[in-house]
Design an enzyme around this catalytic site. Sequence first.
Site, PDB file in Angstrom:
ATOM      1  CD  GLU A 183      68.517  90.453  91.282  1.00 15.73           C
ATOM      2  OE1 GLU A 183      70.022  91.122  91.990  1.00 15.73           O
ATOM      3  OE2 GLU A 183      68.153  90.796  90.416  1.00 15.73           O
TER       4      GLU A 183
ATOM      5  CB  CYS B  80      65.046  94.624  94.609  1.00 15.62           C
ATOM      6  SG  CYS B  80      64.311  94.508  95.754  1.00 15.62           S
TER       7      CYS B  80
END
Length: 217
Positions: A72, A179
């Site tokens: 991410e 993340c």
Amino acid sequence: MVEWRISDHPVDYGEALAWQEARVAAIHRDEADECVWLLEHPPLLTAGTSARAEDLLVPDRFPVHHVGRGGEYTYHGPGQRVAYALLDLSRRGRDIRAYVRDLEEWIIRAIAEFGIRGERRSDRVGVWVVRPDRPPVFGKPAEDKIAAIGVRVRKWVAFHGIAINIEPELTHYDVIVPCGIRGYGITSLVDLGVPAAMSDVDMALKDAFGIVFEKQD
């Protein structure tokens, strides 16, 4: 043979990505050696293939680069050692899960040289440090993330890699949910009381790489 490159100035992210793309193709054609590139970036964010819009908390603070690696949102900036590992997994078992575990082990062994116990978690990517000095989280001891991992594999050549926090500006992480993992903090060697020089971290990374990866060659 693995080539080691070290850049002593912040490298533009687009430049670094373009270089990786070209080197991956050359490694696949057996025209270039595998390579580990140690560098820093100017402050920026990268968004992996799983990045969610709600995890970008301050959209206009830093440039955002959408990339093809897994994961991410991740922050990169001065004081963080990025290690791009361009390795041919055809020579290393063609097992991506095992490769990610090796990246974790590489980080864990490197930071152990500075007296820091890094740990892996089956439900969270990266390397973590337990913080008994802080209140528990979710009924367990508090933990901070000290290193991130992001990998892409093309024709069995891996690229992107790892990022270890040496002395970045930790408040820069406030612009994202790192993340996509909520409820945990971010730390660095300096935050943990270890004033390590970047050159010392580089040496630890080289030593640990030899233990973790070169045994497979």
